[in-house]
Design an enzyme around this catalytic site. Sequence first.
Site, PDB file in Angstrom:
ATOM      1  N   HIS A  12       3.450   5.461   4.740  1.00  0.00           N
ATOM      2  CA  HIS A  12       2.334   4.629   5.220  1.00  0.00           C
ATOM      3  C   HIS A  12       2.622   3.151   4.959  1.00  0.00           C
ATOM      4  O   HIS A  12       1.761   2.408   4.507  1.00  0.00           O
ATOM      5  CB  HIS A  12       0.997   5.085   4.626  1.00  0.00           C
ATOM      6  CG  HIS A  12       0.933   5.126   3.125  1.00  0.00           C
ATOM      7  ND1 HIS A  12       0.174   6.049   2.432  1.00  0.00           N
ATOM      8  CD2 HIS A  12       1.519   4.358   2.182  1.00  0.00           C
ATOM      9  CE1 HIS A  12       0.298   5.840   1.138  1.00  0.00           C
ATOM     10  NE2 HIS A  12       1.105   4.811   0.960  1.00  0.00           N
ATOM     11  N   HIS A  60      -4.699   2.002  -2.630  1.00  0.00           N
ATOM     12  CA  HIS A  60      -3.821   1.041  -3.298  1.00  0.00           C
ATOM     13  C   HIS A  60      -4.645  -0.040  -3.989  1.00  0.00           C
ATOM     14  O   HIS A  60      -4.570  -1.218  -3.621  1.00  0.00           O
ATOM     15  CB  HIS A  60      -2.866   0.396  -2.293  1.00  0.00           C
ATOM     16  CG  HIS A  60      -1.956   1.381  -1.612  1.00  0.00           C
ATOM     17  ND1 HIS A  60      -2.400   2.249  -0.662  1.00  0.00           N
ATOM     18  CD2 HIS A  60      -0.637   1.617  -1.767  1.00  0.00           C
ATOM     19  CE1 HIS A  60      -1.376   3.001  -0.244  1.00  0.00           C
ATOM     20  NE2 HIS A  60      -0.302   2.640  -0.897  1.00  0.00           N
ATOM     21  N   HIS A 195      11.084   4.445  -2.744  1.00  0.00           N
ATOM     22  CA  HIS A 195      10.871   2.999  -2.806  1.00  0.00           C
ATOM     23  C   HIS A 195      10.434   2.602  -4.207  1.00  0.00           C
ATOM     24  O   HIS A 195       9.762   3.353  -4.898  1.00  0.00           O
ATOM     25  CB  HIS A 195       9.892   2.485  -1.762  1.00  0.00           C
ATOM     26  CG  HIS A 195       8.482   3.015  -1.758  1.00  0.00           C
ATOM     27  ND1 HIS A 195       8.160   4.349  -1.801  1.00  0.00           N
ATOM     28  CD2 HIS A 195       7.305   2.357  -1.671  1.00  0.00           C
ATOM     29  CE1 HIS A 195       6.829   4.486  -1.734  1.00  0.00           C
ATOM     30  NE2 HIS A 195       6.289   3.286  -1.670  1.00  0.00           N
ATOM     31  N   GLU A 242       4.651   8.784  -4.851  1.00  0.00           N
ATOM     32  CA  GLU A 242       3.667   9.088  -3.797  1.00  0.00           C
ATOM     33  C   GLU A 242       3.974  10.414  -3.088  1.00  0.00           C
ATOM     34  O   GLU A 242       3.087  11.007  -2.470  1.00  0.00           O
ATOM     35  CB  GLU A 242       3.627   7.956  -2.753  1.00  0.00           C
ATOM     36  CG  GLU A 242       3.018   6.676  -3.291  1.00  0.00           C
ATOM     37  CD  GLU A 242       2.976   5.564  -2.247  1.00  0.00           C
ATOM     38  OE1 GLU A 242       2.329   4.544  -2.513  1.00  0.00           O
ATOM     39  OE2 GLU A 242       3.599   5.692  -1.172  1.00  0.00           O
TER      40      GLU A 242
END
Lengths: 303, 133
Positions: A12, A60, A195, A242
């Site tokens: 996302h 977030h 990431h 995630e």
Amino acid sequence: MARITHGIASSHIPVLGFAADHGKTQDPIFKPAFDGYRWTREWIANEGKPDVVVLVYNDHASAFDMNVIPTFAIGCAESFRVCDEGYGPRPVPSVVGHPDLAWHIAQSLILDDFDMTIFNKMDVDHGLTVPLTMMFGEDCKEWPTTVVPLAVNVVTYPPPSGNRCWLLGEAIARAVNSYEEDLNVHVWGTGGMSHQLQGPRAGLINREWDNMFLDKLVGDTQDLRHIPHIEYLRETGSEGIEMVMWLIMRGALGRETRCLHRHYHVPVSNTALGHIVLEPVDGTVPQSPTFEADGAVTTSIDQ
Amino acid sequence: MTDIHDYLAEFDDIPGTRVYTAKRARQGYQLNQFAMSLMQAENRERFHADERVYLDAWPMSAEQKQAVLDRDYNRLLDLGGNIYFLAKVFASDGLSFVHAVSTMTGMSVEEYQAMMMDGGRSPDGVRSIGDKC
């Protein structure tokens, strides 16, 4: 009866929302990312069309700040506004909920021993809106599906274990299967893949590990549910954690899956992009060990 | 049952990484809530009009305030900041994630972007401080 027809996993990445909102999807830097969703966009518009998406994502630090940190939260509102993350809200439609199904799932999950937080007023951030854009396109005046947002804490440690996420997926399948209205339901797991957005180690990308993870979402292996948090962090960077959310999607698809489409691309901004469309082959999930209806509790007491 | 002490200790063994544990969450509570306040356009205007005055309204430590003024993101992570929260600061500065993140790596923005275009940072050698594996 409602049924889970498909599962989708997708990164996302916020910059993809930016590219979509500013007419940059064909720029050389973004084109390979958007090209990987072309198959899914055509398929979802013609065949895979969901009535409802149970969209598993992480907030977030947008709706949930450090004052409230729910591990699992489910959105039961009529609709959800798009939030301002510091650069103004994305110019995309509000997200329409499905309160009847959401409340049904919430009740079922609580009876199934998951301590859900229920929210009825919440703005949603890029974690939820970017996947909608990637699947349905840049030009939506309204999203062509209703959405049940399911937010997972992967910000403050510890996040839930992969195994707990898989079990939650199975419990979602039981909840959907017991809903009487005839609905095509998708479960989407969003976020990931490798990431790291922080510190001197930022920019970590692990193609090999990411592809191992994608491989094992397909078929009947359950290896992924046992990966400890430390492995996600070491191998895929701090924000690779995630990916536990993808296991909620995978658990909801039952014993065995088939892959309809798969896409992996590096880099997009700071991250690898992963996207896979799955179909249940054998969608059976274990009976809850705790649901009163299945008699399992009585059996264990007798023993 | 996972042993909580073993679980937390492993996080200190990852090079160049600050895992957002409860200890850091406590230390950075006011700092992260300050960052959250920048989600409102009115607050962003007030912050940019006079950063020092705006920061002084928050019960943050002097070190935390100075690190915000310096946009020293590694220091902010050390002082309990969390990247998802700190993103509100660089978003309000009009910076992209790539730009802001690269400032933490000791590379120039161009060098960092070149590394990413070349496939990113390899995990080899940065999995563990202890093992150097």
